[in-house]
Scaffold this motif. Structure first.
Motif, PDB file in Angstrom:
ATOM      1  N   THR A 517     -21.289  10.653   3.016  1.00 52.74           N
ATOM      2  CA  THR A 517     -19.893  11.024   3.275  1.00 52.74           C
ATOM      3  C   THR A 517     -19.180   9.938   4.071  1.00 52.74           C
ATOM      4  O   THR A 517     -18.025   9.592   3.791  1.00 52.74           O
ATOM      5  N   PHE A 518     -19.869   9.386   5.064  1.00 51.17           N
ATOM      6  CA  PHE A 518     -19.323   8.305   5.875  1.00 51.17           C
ATOM      7  C   PHE A 518     -18.958   7.114   4.984  1.00 51.17           C
ATOM      8  O   PHE A 518     -17.874   6.530   5.119  1.00 51.17           O
ATOM      9  N   GLY A 519     -19.854   6.751   4.070  1.00 51.74           N
ATOM     10  CA  GLY A 519     -19.602   5.630   3.171  1.00 51.74           C
ATOM     11  C   GLY A 519     -18.421   5.889   2.250  1.00 51.74           C
ATOM     12  O   GLY A 519     -17.602   4.990   2.001  1.00 51.74           O
ATOM     13  N   ILE A 520     -18.310   7.117   1.754  1.00 50.26           N
ATOM     14  CA  ILE A 520     -17.190   7.477   0.863  1.00 50.26           C
ATOM     15  C   ILE A 520     -15.861   7.358   1.604  1.00 50.26           C
ATOM     16  O   ILE A 520     -14.872   6.845   1.064  1.00 50.26           O
ATOM     17  N   VAL A 521     -15.851   7.813   2.858  1.00 53.79           N
ATOM     18  CA  VAL A 521     -14.623   7.740   3.656  1.00 53.79           C
ATOM     19  C   VAL A 521     -14.235   6.284   3.903  1.00 53.79           C
ATOM     20  O   VAL A 521     -13.058   5.917   3.808  1.00 53.79           O
ATOM     21  N   VAL A 522     -15.228   5.435   4.203  1.00 55.18           N
ATOM     22  CA  VAL A 522     -14.961   4.007   4.439  1.00 55.18           C
ATOM     23  C   VAL A 522     -14.374   3.361   3.185  1.00 55.18           C
ATOM     24  O   VAL A 522     -13.386   2.609   3.247  1.00 55.18           O
ATOM     25  N   ILE A 523     -14.976   3.657   2.023  1.00 55.62           N
ATOM     26  CA  ILE A 523     -14.502   3.082   0.752  1.00 55.62           C
ATOM     27  C   ILE A 523     -13.078   3.558   0.448  1.00 55.62           C
ATOM     28  O   ILE A 523     -12.217   2.777   0.036  1.00 55.62           O
ATOM     29  N   THR A 524     -12.828   4.853   0.666  1.00 59.23           N
ATOM     30  CA  THR A 524     -11.492   5.408   0.410  1.00 59.23           C
ATOM     31  C   THR A 524     -10.456   4.764   1.318  1.00 59.23           C
ATOM     32  O   THR A 524      -9.364   4.373   0.878  1.00 59.23           O
ATOM     33  N   TRP A 525     -10.800   4.653   2.612  1.00 57.98           N
ATOM     34  CA  TRP A 525      -9.878   4.042   3.577  1.00 57.98           C
ATOM     35  C   TRP A 525      -9.605   2.584   3.212  1.00 57.98           C
ATOM     36  O   TRP A 525      -8.449   2.136   3.217  1.00 57.98           O
ATOM     37  N   THR A 526     -10.643   1.848   2.864  1.00 57.52           N
ATOM     38  CA  THR A 526     -10.485   0.440   2.494  1.00 57.52           C
ATOM     39  C   THR A 526      -9.608   0.294   1.256  1.00 57.52           C
ATOM     40  O   THR A 526      -8.730  -0.583   1.187  1.00 57.52           O
ATOM     41  N   SER A 527      -9.837   1.154   0.269  1.00 50.86           N
ATOM     42  CA  SER A 527      -9.058   1.105  -0.982  1.00 50.86           C
ATOM     43  C   SER A 527      -7.577   1.369  -0.719  1.00 50.86           C
ATOM     44  O   SER A 527      -6.703   0.658  -1.237  1.00 50.86           O
ATOM     45  N   LEU A 528      -7.296   2.387   0.095  1.00 52.03           N
ATOM     46  CA  LEU A 528      -5.900   2.708   0.415  1.00 52.03           C
ATOM     47  C   LEU A 528      -5.251   1.590   1.218  1.00 52.03           C
ATOM     48  O   LEU A 528      -4.064   1.294   1.045  1.00 52.03           O
ATOM     49  N   SER A 529      -6.026   0.946   2.093  1.00 55.01           N
ATOM     50  CA  SER A 529      -5.494  -0.156   2.896  1.00 55.01           C
ATOM     51  C   SER A 529      -5.146  -1.350   2.013  1.00 55.01           C
ATOM     52  O   SER A 529      -4.110  -1.996   2.210  1.00 55.01           O
ATOM     53  N   ILE A 530      -6.003  -1.638   1.036  1.00 53.59           N
ATOM     54  CA  ILE A 530      -5.736  -2.743   0.106  1.00 53.59           C
ATOM     55  C   ILE A 530      -4.492  -2.449  -0.722  1.00 53.59           C
ATOM     56  O   ILE A 530      -3.640  -3.318  -0.930  1.00 53.59           O
ATOM     57  N   LEU A 531      -4.369  -1.195  -1.175  1.00 55.51           N
ATOM     58  CA  LEU A 531      -3.197  -0.787  -1.961  1.00 55.51           C
ATOM     59  C   LEU A 531      -1.928  -0.902  -1.124  1.00 55.51           C
ATOM     60  O   LEU A 531      -0.900  -1.414  -1.597  1.00 55.51           O
ATOM     61  N   SER A 532      -2.011  -0.456   0.133  1.00 52.24           N
ATOM     62  CA  SER A 532      -0.848  -0.531   1.023  1.00 52.24           C
ATOM     63  C   SER A 532      -0.468  -1.987   1.296  1.00 52.24           C
ATOM     64  O   SER A 532       0.726  -2.328   1.315  1.00 52.24           O
ATOM     65  N   TYR A 533      -1.480  -2.841   1.473  1.00 48.53           N
ATOM     66  CA  TYR A 533      -1.216  -4.255   1.715  1.00 48.53           C
ATOM     67  C   TYR A 533      -0.534  -4.894   0.504  1.00 48.53           C
ATOM     68  O   TYR A 533       0.429  -5.666   0.645  1.00 48.53           O
ATOM     69  N   PHE A 534      -0.990  -4.554  -0.685  1.00 50.10           N
ATOM     70  CA  PHE A 534      -0.393  -5.104  -1.904  1.00 50.10           C
ATOM     71  C   PHE A 534       1.068  -4.652  -2.037  1.00 50.10           C
ATOM     72  O   PHE A 534       1.941  -5.441  -2.411  1.00 50.10           O
ATOM     73  N   GLN A 535       1.323  -3.391  -1.719  1.00 53.43           N
ATOM     74  CA  GLN A 535       2.698  -2.888  -1.778  1.00 53.43           C
ATOM     75  C   GLN A 535       3.585  -3.606  -0.761  1.00 53.43           C
ATOM     76  O   GLN A 535       4.747  -3.910  -1.044  1.00 53.43           O
ATOM     77  N   GLN A 536       3.031  -3.892   0.411  1.00 55.85           N
ATOM     78  CA  GLN A 536       3.811  -4.583   1.437  1.00 55.85           C
ATOM     79  C   GLN A 536       4.147  -6.012   1.040  1.00 55.85           C
ATOM     80  O   GLN A 536       5.200  -6.530   1.411  1.00 55.85           O
ATOM     81  N   THR A 537       3.268  -6.644   0.286  1.00 56.84           N
ATOM     82  CA  THR A 537       3.538  -8.027  -0.132  1.00 56.84           C
ATOM     83  C   THR A 537       4.725  -8.114  -1.090  1.00 56.84           C
ATOM     84  O   THR A 537       5.278  -9.197  -1.299  1.00 56.84           O
ATOM     85  N   GLN A 538       5.098  -6.967  -1.675  1.00 57.48           N
ATOM     86  CA  GLN A 538       6.233  -6.949  -2.597  1.00 57.48           C
ATOM     87  C   GLN A 538       7.558  -6.696  -1.875  1.00 57.48           C
ATOM     88  O   GLN A 538       8.625  -6.807  -2.471  1.00 57.48           O
ATOM     89  N   ASN A 539       7.476  -6.328  -0.604  1.00 57.35           N
ATOM     90  CA  ASN A 539       8.697  -5.988   0.144  1.00 57.35           C
ATOM     91  C   ASN A 539       9.495  -7.235   0.499  1.00 57.35           C
ATOM     92  O   ASN A 539       8.941  -8.232   0.960  1.00 57.35           O
ATOM     93  N   LYS A 540      10.790  -7.145   0.262  1.00 58.85           N
ATOM     94  CA  LYS A 540      11.717  -8.199   0.669  1.00 58.85           C
ATOM     95  C   LYS A 540      12.911  -7.514   1.321  1.00 58.85           C
ATOM     96  O   LYS A 540      13.597  -6.712   0.686  1.00 58.85           O
ATOM     97  N   GLU A 541      13.136  -7.821   2.581  1.00 61.42           N
ATOM     98  CA  GLU A 541      14.214  -7.141   3.291  1.00 61.42           C
ATOM     99  C   GLU A 541      14.796  -8.041   4.365  1.00 61.42           C
ATOM    100  O   GLU A 541      14.173  -9.020   4.793  1.00 61.42           O
ATOM    101  N   PHE A 542      15.996  -7.677   4.749  1.00 61.06           N
ATOM    102  CA  PHE A 542      16.692  -8.436   5.779  1.00 61.06           C
ATOM    103  C   PHE A 542      17.192  -7.466   6.846  1.00 61.06           C
ATOM    104  O   PHE A 542      17.707  -6.389   6.533  1.00 61.06           O
TER     105      PHE A 542
END
Length: 679
Positions: A517-542
């Motif tokens: 269960t611990f490993g599944i949570v780590v993998i899920t958290w890592t996956s969501l963090s990578i997805l969030s990081y990718f979404q942030q790289t698309q942000n352009k704002e002023f």
């Protein structure tokens, strides 16, 4: 593992806290009184049925459990409604107008003198509206210009004729919500007054029992202020002894925060525990065989709660005082209790008294730290012991610090976005020094009129304070002292909390399923963090930030931020700009040194120069420092003219009229807050 069946308040807190959260989200209203009454009657009926009809029936038991949970849920709404002073008909806020008003107030706390203002926390007694006076109550903050010749103290009565203003909401992205912070303390307005707006009625008001603690605190602070203590020693002694930390400068606060010892500068459960031990010891000198337990109970409780009143009822002090009171009550009247249950009972009492404490960071950190020490420290202690008492006590301090940090880590990362890497070392050294300062300061106040002793104590306090500040500054370096700009969201908070719980279960149960269960949570958290990081790289704002009299703007392209910081000091950066930057993962900042930058020719700045403005084709024109702007009607697309905070009010009004005549969109950062666009 913890036996939760022996901790009934663990089950009680869940529906009550859930009710508080719902009350904050939905809002409270007077009709909830009826729902609460029905829930109470429903609970009484099911209790009587459960009590007198003892046949084992699952349905009956289920209904009784539902009744308890419904009652606790509605109780949360009821307490949230009752705590909010605005819901009471005689609160002053019901009589506030948009113009100047006359009102009488009483100073309720120690006046704080700053460079520009004297800050006063006051109680309103009466207010005039439409030529009619109303007896009212409620607290507010008055900022009186420092050039005032008034010498004020707790209990001073004042007459004012001034405007009562609403507290401003945050005007920058992710900025600390000071309005919400004050409203959770039943402060809804502020008053900015000139000397001619204020008239002193009396220096001292009638004595009130409720002000015993505040008056005592004022006298103690005055005694410390009038001594030969250095400025730093006075501010730290006042904080350590009576919780008066308003005069500690921001640089000192920052240093202690970066070293992981900020909790030392506020009177906390640690200080309450020290006082409790001292009181028990003092009484034992007169009652060596512990024969007068009830008298000891009265003695300790009296001084313990007097200390609580003096320190201003802070959450950590209340938590410790209630918990110690419950422990003392149990030992006095021969009743045993579960320590976890006692801790949760104290939190329940506090949340019933003030539901808004659930949003108080100090409250959350205090309970998390104590729970961590109670649970983890005994387990850590078994790993290794030293025969030498000094080494063992030092080792115990290290283990307590680590245990508390593990449980407070998600909260501290979410709210402060930094981690002090030297927290163990800092706590080991600074905490003992703080005890020396506290002891010497207490002796100083006791022997206040004995000059020879006081000179010696002042020398010790000043020296110990200088040493403590020097050690705190050692780790005040972002290269090796602490990790800053940690992007940590609510999702990260949840995942880290789950991982900590699972880690403790694994250490206790040592079962394979929990490890998976611990490993599944780590993998899920890592996956969501990578997805969030990718979404942030698309942000352009002023963003053009709202910083008083400053021109501060930033262009964000993914995780890279081009920001103009030349006009802003460190204090304003920490308050207005940093909260936005810490939301960006893998942040890379580049300070813009030029006065003009362009992004796809859509944004143009006019900062310190003049240009051929009639040929501009930008979508956004940022105007700074009262630079004259020549607008025309020849634009392909009408630009949005943005006036930042470096412009004067007079210039902004003139520019606003100019834009209105040409039907050009206008935005004033001074009036509306930060200008934020997605590119």
């Amino acid at each position: 593992m913890i036996n939760f069946k022996s901790i009934p308040f663990f089950k009680i807190l869940f529906p009550y806290i859930f009710g508080i959260i719902c009350a904050f989200k939905i809002g409270t209203f007077s009709q909830m009184h009826i729902a609460f009454l029905f829930a109470f009657l429903f609970l009484c009926i099911t209790f009587l049925v459960q009590r007198f009809y003892k046949s084992h029936n699952k349905l009956k038991k289920t209904v009784y459990i539902i009744a308890i949970n419904v009652f606790l849920f509605t109780l949360a709404f009821e307490t949230s409604y009752l705590y909010n002073d605005k819901n009471k008909p005689n609160h002053y806020s019901h009589f506030v107008t948009n113009s100047k008003q006359s009102f009488f107030v009483t100073v309720d706390d120690i006046p704080l003198l700053t460079e520009k203002y004297t800050k006063l926390l006051v109680n309103l007694n009466s207010i005039e509206t439409n030529n009619k006076w109303h007896a009212v109550f409620g607290k507010t903050i008055i900022y009186l210009k420092t050039d005032s010749d008034l010498k004020l103290s707790i209990g001073s009565s004042l007459f004012l004729n001034s405007k009562i203003s609403d507290i401003n909401s945050p005007k920058n992205p992710e900025e600390f919500d000071y309005k919400d912070f004050l409203e959770s303390r039943n402060i809804f307005h502020t008053v900015f007054a000139d000397r001619q707006d204020v008239q002193l009625i009396s220096l001292k008001n009638k004595f009130q029992v409720s002000q015993i603690g505040t008056v005592l605190k004022s006298h103690l602070v005055s005694a410390l202020r009038d001594s030969q203590l250095s400025k730093e020693a006075f501010s730290i002694c006042s904080a350590l002894l009576v919780g008066y930390d308003d005069e500690i400068d921001s640089d000192t606060m920052q240093s202690f925060s970066h070293s992981g010892t900020l909790h030392i500068l506020s009177v906390s459960g640690m200080h309450t525990g020290v006082l409790y031990v001292v009181l028990i010891y003092v009484f034992s000198l007169f009652d060596k065989y512990d024969k007068r337990k009830k008298l000891k109970f009265v003695f300790v409780m009296t001084f313990l709660w007097l200390f609580v009143l003096i320190t201003g009822l802070s959450p950590s002090i209340l938590r410790a005082a209630i918990m110690l009171s419950l422990v003392l009550f149990g030992t006095t009247f021969y009743k045993q209790g579960n320590s976890y249950n006692t801790l949760l009972l104290s939190s329940f009492i506090l949340l019933v008294y003030n539901p808004y404490l659930i949003k108080d960071v100090g409250f959350l950190l205090s309970y998390s730290a104590v729970f961590g020490i109670m649970y983890l420290y005994p387990k850590f202690q078994k790993t290794y012991t030293f025969e030498n008492k000094i080494l063992q006590n030092t080792w115990a301090g290290v283990l307590m610090s680590v245990a508390a940090t593990i449980f407070t880590l998600p909260i501290s990362l979410y709210f402060f976005h930094q981690f002090p890497t030297w927290f163990v070392f800092s706590n080991m050294v600074i905490i003992p020094i703080s005890f020396v300062i506290m002891g010497a300061a207490a002796l100083f106040l006791i022997s206040y009129k004995i000059v020879i002793i006081n000179h010696f104590l002042v020398f010790i306090i000043n020296g110990a304070t200088s040493l403590m500040l020097w050690i705190a500054h050692l780790t005040d370096n972002s290269k090796y002292g602490y990790i800053d700009f940690i992007s940590f969201t609510k999702i990260d908070f949840v995942f880290l909390s789950v991982l900590i719980v699972l880690g403790l279960i694994i250490l206790s149960q040592k079962q394979y399923k929990y490890l998976v269960t611990f490993g599944i949570v780590v993998i899920t958290w890592t996956s969501l963090s990578i997805l969030s990081y990718f979404q942030q790289t698309q942000n352009k704002e002023f963003i053009v930030f709202h910083v008083k009299q400053k021109s501060v703007y930033a262009l964000r392209l993914g995780n890279r931020v081009y920001i103009h910081l030349d006009d802003i000091n460190q204090k304003d950066f920490q308050r207005f700009v940093k909260p936005y930057l810490i939301t960006i993962a893998s942040l890379k900042t580049i300070n813009i040194k030029t006065d003009i930058i362009k992004y796809d020719d859509s944004i143009t700045f006019y900062h310190h120069i003049n240009a051929n403005q009639s040929t501009m084709n930008s979508n956004y024109i940022i105007v700074s420092n009262d630079m004259p702007l020549k607008l025309t009607t020849n634009y392909k697309t009408k630009p949005v003219v943005v006036a930042d905070c470096s412009n004067s009010f007079k210039f902004v009004r003139k520019l606003k009229k100019q834009c209105a005549l040409l039907d050009v969109p206008f935005y004033s950062v001074k009036e509306k807050g930060a200008f934020h666009i997605n590119l």
